[in-house]
Design a protein around this motif. Structure first.
Motif, PDB file in Angstrom:
ATOM      1  N   HIS A   1     117.675  58.028 -23.322  1.00 48.51           N
ATOM      2  CA  HIS A   1     117.793  59.004 -22.173  1.00 48.51           C
ATOM      3  C   HIS A   1     119.232  59.456 -22.690  1.00 48.51           C
ATOM      4  O   HIS A   1     119.058  61.097 -21.798  1.00 48.51           O
ATOM      5  CB  HIS A   1     118.371  58.216 -21.041  1.00 48.51           C
ATOM      6  CG  HIS A   1     117.311  57.732 -20.791  1.00 48.51           C
ATOM      7  ND1 HIS A   1     115.619  58.047 -20.413  1.00 48.51           N
ATOM      8  CD2 HIS A   1     116.432  56.245 -20.356  1.00 48.51           C
ATOM      9  CE1 HIS A   1     114.525  57.598 -20.176  1.00 48.51           C
ATOM     10  NE2 HIS A   1     115.679  55.763 -20.211  1.00 48.51           N
TER      11      HIS A   1
ATOM     12  N   PRO B   1     118.502  64.954 -23.871  1.00 48.60           N
ATOM     13  CA  PRO B   1     119.235  65.780 -23.623  1.00 48.60           C
ATOM     14  C   PRO B   1     120.092  66.652 -25.336  1.00 48.60           C
ATOM     15  O   PRO B   1     120.605  67.728 -24.809  1.00 48.60           O
ATOM     16  CB  PRO B   1     120.739  65.872 -22.302  1.00 48.60           C
ATOM     17  CG  PRO B   1     120.218  64.152 -22.189  1.00 48.60           C
ATOM     18  CD  PRO B   1     119.175  63.626 -22.850  1.00 48.60           C
TER      19      PRO B   1
ATOM     20  N   GLU C   1     113.215  71.723 -25.779  1.00 45.99           N
ATOM     21  CA  GLU C   1     112.424  71.083 -24.642  1.00 45.99           C
ATOM     22  C   GLU C   1     112.016  69.646 -26.081  1.00 45.99           C
ATOM     23  O   GLU C   1     111.164  69.466 -26.368  1.00 45.99           O
ATOM     24  CB  GLU C   1     111.211  71.334 -24.002  1.00 45.99           C
ATOM     25  CG  GLU C   1     109.767  71.335 -23.388  1.00 45.99           C
ATOM     26  CD  GLU C   1     108.296  71.774 -22.733  1.00 45.99           C
ATOM     27  OE1 GLU C   1     107.938  71.195 -22.032  1.00 45.99           O
ATOM     28  OE2 GLU C   1     108.759  72.742 -22.786  1.00 45.99           O
TER      29      GLU C   1
ATOM     30  N   ILE D   1     121.103  72.472 -18.553  1.00 46.24           N
ATOM     31  CA  ILE D   1     119.259  71.405 -19.084  1.00 46.24           C
ATOM     32  C   ILE D   1     119.108  72.011 -17.477  1.00 46.24           C
ATOM     33  O   ILE D   1     120.164  71.271 -16.836  1.00 46.24           O
ATOM     34  CB  ILE D   1     120.367  69.801 -19.792  1.00 46.24           C
ATOM     35  CG1 ILE D   1     120.601  70.328 -21.150  1.00 46.24           C
ATOM     36  CG2 ILE D   1     118.934  69.496 -20.060  1.00 46.24           C
ATOM     37  CD1 ILE D   1     120.911  69.512 -22.558  1.00 46.24           C
TER      38      ILE D   1
ATOM     39  N   THR E   1     115.818  69.262 -16.095  1.00 44.90           N
ATOM     40  CA  THR E   1     115.022  67.768 -15.867  1.00 44.90           C
ATOM     41  C   THR E   1     113.744  68.396 -15.178  1.00 44.90           C
ATOM     42  O   THR E   1     113.979  68.313 -14.156  1.00 44.90           O
ATOM     43  CB  THR E   1     115.622  66.512 -15.563  1.00 44.90           C
ATOM     44  OG1 THR E   1     116.102  66.771 -14.381  1.00 44.90           O
ATOM     45  CG2 THR E   1     116.168  66.407 -16.650  1.00 44.90           C
TER      46      THR E   1
ATOM     47  N   TYR F   1     113.260  67.557 -20.864  1.00 46.18           N
ATOM     48  CA  TYR F   1     114.454  68.220 -20.462  1.00 46.18           C
ATOM     49  C   TYR F   1     114.352  69.222 -20.878  1.00 46.18           C
ATOM     50  O   TYR F   1     113.382  69.549 -22.126  1.00 46.18           O
ATOM     51  CB  TYR F   1     115.685  67.191 -21.361  1.00 46.18           C
ATOM     52  CG  TYR F   1     115.725  65.773 -21.242  1.00 46.18           C
ATOM     53  CD1 TYR F   1     116.950  65.429 -19.653  1.00 46.18           C
ATOM     54  CD2 TYR F   1     115.025  64.270 -21.027  1.00 46.18           C
ATOM     55  CE1 TYR F   1     117.374  64.154 -19.433  1.00 46.18           C
ATOM     56  CE2 TYR F   1     115.462  63.067 -21.036  1.00 46.18           C
ATOM     57  CZ  TYR F   1     116.177  63.475 -20.078  1.00 46.18           C
ATOM     58  OH  TYR F   1     116.307  61.741 -19.291  1.00 46.18           O
TER      59      TYR F   1
END
Length: 188
Positions: A15, A19, A37, A157, A159, A175
């Motif tokens: 996680h 990103p 992406e 970014i 989500t 992301y």
């Protein structure tokens, strides 16, 4: 010139890595572009290939971070992931789309089309355009032919939920680069 991402970059939570890959440059033998992406798959996630344990297919996910995990989706398309977290945790980030910047003519020839937006907007399209196959499964991401270079600036970014899965489909672990026209699907 952007710096090459080292294996310790990937030895973090999926996680955090996911990103941080947005805006990085991904290439195979000099063909590729800017990642726009990705999707995160944690080993506790029922949608992760590693969720039910180690198999011949997913063995790379259980190895050290910073390696490519390549698999065939629906028996048709190759998909490429980057293995993350400490060795044995079996988490990975799927690269869903890139903005083509390097070797665009080669990608057009491989994909048989001239619309740059469609060259790498989806994991199967991306692999076809870059020439990624099972032969790249288990290769390191910090030396040729596969290479990942860090981004020059921190992008904006967005989500959303992951695409094309039925398990844990509501998790916001997709992301994307805000406003990119190269996403596989718009972010909601």
């Amino acid at each position: 010139m952007p710096h090459k991402l080292r294996r310790d970059f990937f030895a973090r939570s999926v996680h955090k890595v996911a990103p941080d890959l947005i805006g990085a440059t991904f290439t195979l033998s000099g063909v590729g572009g800017r990642i726009v992406e990705v999707e995160a798959y944690h080993h506790t996630d029922p949608a992760a290939h590693s969720y039910r344990g180690k198999t011949e297919r997913n063995a790379v996910m259980f190895g050290p971070p910073g390696f490519a995990y390549v698999y065939r989706s629906y028996g048709i398309h190759w998909c490429v992931n980057v293995v993350c977290e400490p060795e044995g945790s079996a988490s990975a980030v799927l690269i869903r789309a890139i903005e083509p910047t390097e070797g665009v003519k080669t990608m057009m020839r491989r994909r048989g089309l001239s619309d740059e937006r469609l060259l790498c907007s989806g994991p199967g399209r991306l692999c076809q355009a870059l020439g990624i196959t099972i032969a790249h499964n288990g290769l390191p991401l910090d030396r040729p032919p596969l290479e990942l270079f860090g981004r020059d600036e921190t992008p904006e970014i967005v989500t959303g939920v992951r695409i094309g899965i039925t398990k844990a489909a509501d998790l916001p672990w997709r992301y994307g680069l805000k406003g990119s026209r190269f996403l596989s699907k718009p972010m909601r």
